[in-house]
Scaffold this active site. Structure first.
Site, PDB file in Angstrom:
ATOM      1  N   LYS A   1      51.514  43.373  -2.375  1.00 25.47           N
ATOM      2  CA  LYS A   1      52.754  42.587  -2.550  1.00 25.47           C
ATOM      3  C   LYS A   1      53.987  43.413  -2.182  1.00 25.47           C
ATOM      4  O   LYS A   1      54.896  42.927  -1.525  1.00 25.47           O
ATOM      5  CB  LYS A   1      52.870  42.106  -4.011  1.00 25.47           C
TER       6      LYS A   1
ATOM      7  N   GLY B   1      45.612  41.435  -8.501  1.00 22.14           N
ATOM      8  CA  GLY B   1      46.693  42.401  -8.323  1.00 22.14           C
ATOM      9  C   GLY B   1      46.385  43.381  -7.204  1.00 22.14           C
ATOM     10  O   GLY B   1      45.293  43.363  -6.610  1.00 22.14           O
ATOM     11  N   ASP B   2      47.381  44.199  -6.856  1.00 24.39           N
ATOM     12  CA  ASP B   2      47.257  45.239  -5.833  1.00 24.39           C
ATOM     13  C   ASP B   2      46.876  44.681  -4.462  1.00 24.39           C
ATOM     14  O   ASP B   2      46.179  45.332  -3.682  1.00 24.39           O
ATOM     15  CB  ASP B   2      46.227  46.309  -6.262  1.00 24.39           C
TER      16      ASP B   2
ATOM     17  N   LYS C   1      54.400  45.922  -0.099  1.00 25.52           N
ATOM     18  CA  LYS C   1      54.599  46.078   1.350  1.00 25.52           C
ATOM     19  C   LYS C   1      55.180  44.797   1.939  1.00 25.52           C
ATOM     20  O   LYS C   1      56.122  44.835   2.743  1.00 25.52           O
ATOM     21  CB  LYS C   1      53.276  46.436   2.050  1.00 25.52           C
TER      22      LYS C   1
ATOM     23  N   ALA D   1      52.984  47.098 -13.331  1.00 27.49           N
ATOM     24  CA  ALA D   1      52.934  46.879 -11.879  1.00 27.49           C
ATOM     25  C   ALA D   1      53.113  48.197 -11.142  1.00 27.49           C
ATOM     26  O   ALA D   1      53.812  49.092 -11.603  1.00 27.49           O
ATOM     27  CB  ALA D   1      54.043  45.915 -11.475  1.00 27.49           C
ATOM     28  N   GLY D   2      52.466  48.291  -9.987  1.00 25.48           N
ATOM     29  CA  GLY D   2      52.657  49.454  -9.123  1.00 25.48           C
ATOM     30  C   GLY D   2      52.692  48.942  -7.699  1.00 25.48           C
ATOM     31  O   GLY D   2      51.668  48.514  -7.167  1.00 25.48           O
ATOM     32  N   HIS D   3      53.870  48.900  -7.115  1.00 22.73           N
ATOM     33  CA  HIS D   3      54.039  48.327  -5.773  1.00 22.73           C
ATOM     34  C   HIS D   3      54.377  49.448  -4.785  1.00 22.73           C
ATOM     35  O   HIS D   3      55.340  50.186  -4.980  1.00 22.73           O
ATOM     36  CB  HIS D   3      55.139  47.254  -5.786  1.00 22.73           C
ATOM     37  N   THR D   4      53.576  49.555  -3.745  1.00 22.37           N
ATOM     38  CA  THR D   4      53.736  50.661  -2.798  1.00 22.37           C
ATOM     39  C   THR D   4      54.387  50.205  -1.506  1.00 22.37           C
ATOM     40  O   THR D   4      54.000  49.186  -0.932  1.00 22.37           O
ATOM     41  CB  THR D   4      52.346  51.268  -2.462  1.00 22.37           C
TER      42      THR D   4
ATOM     43  N   SER E   1      48.596  41.991   7.691  1.00 22.24           N
ATOM     44  CA  SER E   1      48.990  43.391   7.575  1.00 22.24           C
ATOM     45  C   SER E   1      47.808  44.281   7.957  1.00 22.24           C
ATOM     46  O   SER E   1      46.678  44.054   7.526  1.00 22.24           O
ATOM     47  CB  SER E   1      49.440  43.657   6.139  1.00 22.24           C
ATOM     48  N   THR E   2      48.096  45.289   8.792  1.00 15.16           N
ATOM     49  CA  THR E   2      47.004  46.120   9.309  1.00 15.16           C
ATOM     50  C   THR E   2      47.166  47.623   9.037  1.00 15.16           C
ATOM     51  O   THR E   2      46.447  48.433   9.628  1.00 15.16           O
ATOM     52  CB  THR E   2      46.836  45.894  10.833  1.00 15.16           C
TER      53      THR E   2
ATOM     54  N   GLN F   1      51.251  41.683 -10.599  1.00 11.20           N
ATOM     55  CA  GLN F   1      49.852  41.372 -10.933  1.00 11.20           C
ATOM     56  C   GLN F   1      49.301  40.304  -9.966  1.00 11.20           C
ATOM     57  O   GLN F   1      49.758  40.243  -8.845  1.00 11.20           O
ATOM     58  CB  GLN F   1      49.709  40.927 -12.398  1.00 11.20           C
TER      59      GLN F   1
HETATM   60  P1  GDP Z   1      50.762  45.655  -4.893  1.00 12.19           P
HETATM   61  O1  GDP Z   1      50.619  46.024  -6.341  1.00 12.19           O
HETATM   62  O2  GDP Z   1      50.267  44.287  -4.619  1.00 12.19           O
HETATM   63  O3  GDP Z   1      52.131  45.892  -4.372  1.00 12.19           O
HETATM   64  O4  GDP Z   1      49.784  46.631  -4.095  1.00 12.19           O
HETATM   65  P2  GDP Z   1      49.591  48.222  -4.340  1.00 12.19           P
HETATM   66  O5  GDP Z   1      50.742  48.935  -3.776  1.00 12.19           O
HETATM   67  O6  GDP Z   1      49.220  48.485  -5.753  1.00 12.19           O
HETATM   68  O7  GDP Z   1      48.263  48.465  -3.512  1.00 12.19           O
HETATM   69  C1  GDP Z   1      48.183  48.199  -2.158  1.00 12.19           C
HETATM   70  C2  GDP Z   1      47.841  49.496  -1.429  1.00 12.19           C
HETATM   71  O8  GDP Z   1      47.432  49.193  -0.117  1.00 12.19           O
HETATM   72  C3  GDP Z   1      49.027  50.429  -1.285  1.00 12.19           C
HETATM   73  O9  GDP Z   1      48.567  51.744  -1.258  1.00 12.19           O
HETATM   74  C4  GDP Z   1      49.594  50.048   0.083  1.00 12.19           C
HETATM   75  O10 GDP Z   1      50.314  51.112   0.713  1.00 12.19           O
HETATM   76  C5  GDP Z   1      48.349  49.738   0.830  1.00 12.19           C
HETATM   77  N1  GDP Z   1      48.470  48.706   1.883  1.00 12.19           N
HETATM   78  C6  GDP Z   1      49.239  47.593   1.905  1.00 12.19           C
HETATM   79  N2  GDP Z   1      48.981  46.869   3.015  1.00 12.19           N
HETATM   80  C7  GDP Z   1      48.020  47.529   3.686  1.00 12.19           C
HETATM   81  C8  GDP Z   1      47.300  47.278   4.888  1.00 12.19           C
HETATM   82  O11 GDP Z   1      47.477  46.266   5.566  1.00 12.19           O
HETATM   83  N3  GDP Z   1      46.366  48.195   5.266  1.00 12.19           N
HETATM   84  C9  GDP Z   1      46.105  49.315   4.525  1.00 12.19           C
HETATM   85  N4  GDP Z   1      45.180  50.147   4.955  1.00 12.19           N
HETATM   86  N5  GDP Z   1      46.759  49.583   3.397  1.00 12.19           N
HETATM   87  C10 GDP Z   1      47.694  48.700   2.974  1.00 12.19           C
HETATM   88  P1  IMO Z   2      50.380  44.999  -9.536  1.00  8.90           P
HETATM   89  O1  IMO Z   2      51.716  44.329  -9.693  1.00  8.90           O
HETATM   90  C1  IMO Z   2      46.261  45.410 -10.908  1.00  8.90           C
HETATM   91  C2  IMO Z   2      45.513  44.823 -15.193  1.00  8.90           C
HETATM   92  C3  IMO Z   2      45.073  46.023 -16.012  1.00  8.90           C
HETATM   93  C4  IMO Z   2      44.175  45.336 -17.040  1.00  8.90           C
HETATM   94  C5  IMO Z   2      44.929  44.034 -17.303  1.00  8.90           C
HETATM   95  C6  IMO Z   2      45.805  44.067 -18.543  1.00  8.90           C
HETATM   96  O2  IMO Z   2      50.467  46.402  -9.091  1.00  8.90           O
HETATM   97  O3  IMO Z   2      49.456  44.155  -8.735  1.00  8.90           O
HETATM   98  P2  IMO Z   2      48.169  45.195 -19.051  1.00  8.90           P
HETATM   99  O4  IMO Z   2      48.565  46.631 -19.064  1.00  8.90           O
HETATM  100  O5  IMO Z   2      48.935  44.338 -18.124  1.00  8.90           O
HETATM  101  O6  IMO Z   2      48.093  44.605 -20.440  1.00  8.90           O
HETATM  102  O7  IMO Z   2      46.623  45.214 -18.527  1.00  8.90           O
HETATM  103  O8  IMO Z   2      45.721  43.794 -16.163  1.00  8.90           O
HETATM  104  N1  IMO Z   2      46.785  44.988 -14.437  1.00  8.90           N
HETATM  105  C7  IMO Z   2      46.839  45.147 -13.114  1.00  8.90           C
HETATM  106  N2  IMO Z   2      45.862  45.278 -12.190  1.00  8.90           N
HETATM  107  N3  IMO Z   2      47.547  45.393 -10.513  1.00  8.90           N
HETATM  108  C8  IMO Z   2      48.546  45.240 -11.418  1.00  8.90           C
HETATM  109  O9  IMO Z   2      49.837  45.092 -11.051  1.00  8.90           O
HETATM  110  C9  IMO Z   2      48.209  45.150 -12.786  1.00  8.90           C
HETATM  111  N4  IMO Z   2      48.925  45.020 -13.931  1.00  8.90           N
HETATM  112  C10 IMO Z   2      48.040  44.911 -14.920  1.00  8.90           C
HETATM  113  O10 IMO Z   2      44.378  46.947 -15.220  1.00  8.90           O
HETATM  114  O11 IMO Z   2      42.951  45.009 -16.454  1.00  8.90           O
HETATM  115 MG    MG Z   3      49.751  47.497  -7.541  1.00  9.05          MG
END
Ligand code: GDP
Ligand code: IMO
Ligand code: MG
Length: 431
Positions: free
Chosen positions: A16, A12-13, A18, A39-42, A412-413, A223
């Protein structure tokens, strides 16, 4: 018409949000198909940060956004998110947001049970987001969910509520906790029903008819593969399928309509929560990756664990989802490193393996085998074409492609929308 499914290839994270935002200019509809507000999508636009949990990332570009039947919805969390986004200047109208009538609801007893279970686990806790995701999916599989449609059907609501509350009160009794009253849950469901009503529709028909009229759909996974309930590091996983095939069941389309699958891969690895992580760097390298990459969870604010890129794991994710293109994110985070490592195999019981072990206990025991590459020690931000990248960054990309046997379609940069290099358009890629 082409559909693209975006999935995370790690824990995860991966970035996605972006990538979905960037690609959604080419899409007519953007649909979420699993997960919930764990989920937390930025998305970052001119330094303005949008954090989405339930709303599909295409909503920022005002694309028709769908919350599919595979998603578990906490109605209060959704209402709050709509309000937050509205305050940031984006109007979420019933014209652009559509919610499946078949999605299951997350109710207060799910969150409570998530918390009670985690507390009872002590050292073995999963480290969930505490949002009630696991208990809500358990109720779905246990056939006692209150679904969105039950808000408006008194008969089915009554039966489902009775089954769900009987089940939960048995658990609560065993834990010496106060029982839940049906009347209390009914009251809150009555409150929510009219607020959600204007957004609710048959999203399956909506997606299929859009496809039939030649429109492109972008499916947004949440995730990552290693958190998948079947294929991840079980039991240290989430409670839904996070692989691309879930885009079909979680939105009501046939699998032949999945078309292209874009795997999102961070140029290193992070994990939030507990469970095995072979390439984790519990040292200065890990600290530095976390510091430069701002690796803190969007949902819980927890510090993410950091380590090197694991090509064994990414290859596994590629196979599981039929990934035919990779978006490599956060390449810039490696800009200052002198040396960069890629895990190319695992050492287990004196043997080198190139597969992901089936049990977490074995995965805990593996020692990564690394290939070491020279860093580029210059900035990759503002590079608009792959040819603009420093020579060693290009070598890193080439080596990843070779190891994972999959082309890199996007790079992505920076967090900003504009700092994205397109190599091969996922909407035009031929499967
Ligand atoms: P997601 O859950 O897959 O949507 O990802 P998150 O938003 O939880 O985490 C990705 C983090 O990296 C966020 O703070 C984005 O703004 C940041 N991010 C995404 N792409 C890039 C990149 O290419 N470079 C940098 N430095 N940050 C990025
Ligand atoms: P995005 O969409 C990263 C992790 C939790 C924990 C496990 C189970 O932002 O990528 P849950 O609350 O789903 O039962 O927790 O899954 N987890 C994530 N880790 N990114 C996420 O979503 C996640 N969603 C759940 O930290 O380890
Ligand atoms: Mg996330």
């Amino acid at each position: 018409m082409t559909n693209v499914t975006v999935i995370g290839t790690q824990w995860g994270d991966e970035g996605k949000g972006k990538i979905v935002d960037w690609l959604s200019i080419r899409a007519d509809l953007v649909a979420r198909f699993q997960g919930g507000h764990n989920a937390g999508h930025t998305i970052v636009l001119d330094q303005k940060v949008f954090k989405l949990s339930l709303l599909p990332s295409g909503i920022i570009r005002k694309k028709l956004s769908i919350i599919g039947n595979g998603v578990v919805i906490d109605p209060w969390a959704l209402i709050k998110e709509i309000e937050t986004i509205k305050k940031q200047g984006l109007k979420i109208t019933t014209k652009i947001l559509k919610i499946s009538s078949k999605a299951s609801l997350i109710l207060p007893y799910h969150q409570k049970l998530d918390e009670l279970r985690e507390n009872a686990k002590g050292n073995n806790k999963i480290g969930t987001t505490g949002r009630g995701i696991g208990p809500a999916y358990e109720d779905k599989i246990g056939r006692r969910s209150i679904r969105v449609c039950d808000l408006y059907d008194t008969e089915s609501r009554k039966i489902q509520l009775k089954t769900a509350i009987t089940h939960h009160n048995t658990i609560l009794k065993g834990l010496n906790k106060k029982p839940i009253q049906v009347a209390y849950i009914n009251k809150i469901l009555n409150k929510i029903a009219p607020i959600l009503k204007p957004y609710i529709t048959n999203t399956m028909d909506l997606i299929i008819s859009a496809n039939r009229s030649g429109k492109n759909v972008l499916f947004e996974g949440a995730q990552g593969t290693m958190l998948d309930i079947d294929h991840g590091t079980y039991p240290y996983v989430t409670s839904s399928n996070t692989v691309a095939s879930q885009a079909a069941t979680g939105s009501g389309i046939g699998p032949a309509l999945i078309h292209n699958v874009l795997g999102i891969t961070k140029a290193y690895t992070t994990r939030v929560g507990n469970g095995p992580f072979p390439t984790e760097q519990n040292n200065n390298t890990g600290e530095l990756l976390g510091k430069i990459g701002h690796e803190f969870g969007v949902v819980t604010g927890r510090k993410r664990r950091c380590g090197w890129l694991d090509a064994v794991m990414v290859s596994y994710a590629i196979k599981l989802s039929g990934v035919n293109g990779i978006a490599l994110t956060k390449l810039d985070v490696l800009d200052t490193f002198k040396e960069i490592k890629i895990c190319i195999g695992y050492k287990l019981n004196n043997k080198i393996i190139k597969t992901v072990p089936e049990t977490y206990t074995e995965m805990n025991k593996v020692k990564p085998v690394y290939e070491v590459l020279k860093g580029w020690q210059s900035s990759t931000q503002n590079c608009k074409k792959i040819t603009d990248l420093p020579a060693n960054a290009k070598k890193y990309i080439k080596q990843i492609e070779k190891l994972i046997e999959c082309p890199i379609s996007m790079i992505s940069t920076s967090p900003e929308r504009e700092d994205t290099i397109l190599v091969k358009d996922p909407f035009k890629q031929v499967n």
